[in-house]
Design a protein around this motif. Structure first.
Motif, mmCIF file in Angstrom:
data_model
loop_
_atom_site.group_PDB
_atom_site.id
_atom_site.type_symbol
_atom_site.label_atom_id
_atom_site.label_comp_id
_atom_site.label_asym_id
_atom_site.label_seq_id
_atom_site.Cartn_x
_atom_site.Cartn_y
_atom_site.Cartn_z
ATOM 1 N N GLN A 136 0.933 -1.121 0.035
ATOM 2 C CA GLN A 136 0.072 -0.068 -0.003
ATOM 3 C C GLN A 136 0.918 1.368 -0.287
ATOM 4 O OE1 GLN A 136 -2.469 -0.615 3.537
ATOM 5 N NE2 GLN A 136 -3.356 -2.478 2.377
ATOM 6 N N GLU A 137 1.999 1.099 0.628
ATOM 7 C CA GLU A 137 2.858 2.377 0.491
ATOM 8 C C GLU A 137 3.534 2.525 -0.794
ATOM 9 O OE1 GLU A 137 4.824 2.083 5.181
ATOM 10 O OE2 GLU A 137 5.966 1.338 3.454
ATOM 11 N N ARG A 140 0.377 4.015 -2.818
ATOM 12 C CA ARG A 140 0.402 5.413 -2.400
ATOM 13 C C ARG A 140 1.474 6.319 -3.300
ATOM 14 N NH1 ARG A 140 -1.081 3.730 2.765
ATOM 15 N NH2 ARG A 140 1.063 4.198 3.506
ATOM 16 N N GLY A 143 0.747 6.412 -6.763
ATOM 17 C CA GLY A 143 -0.248 7.283 -7.286
ATOM 18 C C GLY A 143 -0.944 7.229 -8.589
#
Length: 220
Positions: A136-137, A140, A143
């Motif tokens: 998930q990092e 993000r 993007g």
């Protein structure tokens, strides 16, 4: 001039370099070293040559390009990337390149430690528990950009692709690969030179690790 890439006869740390050489249509040849049979797994195919190549820090992988002799996978990629202007353009892009280069290496090394650990089965549940947060990092950070530095491909996309693809193989049903990370992997694989290489006999998807590893240690 044909460059020489030296590494073990596995995917390992050379995969991103192979992909980059193919993408940039750089003429190259491989010197693939082979581990001896069990139980000794003799290293002499490499150690017999190790000190004879003129490398400052003898190690694998190495790249020999005329008088240029480099080790360390990311140093090799940066050298090649500078030749093709794939290190980022703006200061912000260069910062993102530097950051993701090191984050992915930390991610890779954690996975390597797991896969070579004699306690693999005991440690695997804990690794899988923390994996979604790490993915998930990366999600993000990526993007809505097509590539990790921004709108243009850089050498870190080759590194990120390699390590993310390994984890997609490790946990193929992970929901984290259903969103932008999955689209990133598909976008990378659709690059014409990459796609052509992946469909060729030269392409090596497995084994990722030596036969001493506890996962992906044989050719499919």
């Amino acid at each position: 001039m044909v460059v020489t890439l030296g590494y073990w006869d596995i995917r390992g740390l050379a995969h991103a370099i192979r992909l980059f050489l193919e993408y940039t249509e750089t003429p190259y040849q491989e010197r693939q070293y082979r581990l001896g049979p069990a139980p000794d797994f003799d290293l002499s195919d490499w150690t017999n040559e190790k000190e004879k190549l003129g490398l400052d820090f003898p190690n694998l992988p190495y790249l020999i390009d005329g008088p240029t002799k480099l080790t360390q996978s990311n140093a090799i990629l940066r050298y090649l990337a500078r030749k093709h202007d794939l290190c980022g353009q703006t200061e912000q892009e260069k910062q993102r390149v530097d950051l993701i280069e090191n984050e992915v290496m930390d991610f890779r090394m954690g996975f390597i430690r797991l896969c070579y650990s004699p306690d693999f089965e005991k440690l695997k549940p804990g690794y899988l528990e923390q994996l979604p947060k790490k993915l998930q990092e990366f999600s993000r950070f990526l993007g809505s950009r097509p590539w990790f530095a921004g709108d243009k491909l850089t050498f870190v996309d080759f590194v990120a692709y390699d390590v993310l693809d390994q984890h997609r193989m490790f946990v193929p049903d992970s929901p984290e690969f259903q969103g932008n990370l999955g689209r990133f992997l598909q976008r990378f694989e659709a690059l014409p030179k990459v796609s052509s290489y992946m469909s060729s006999s030269r392409f090596m998807k497995t084994p990722i690790f030596w036969r001493t590893a506890k996962w992906c240690n044989t050719k499919d």
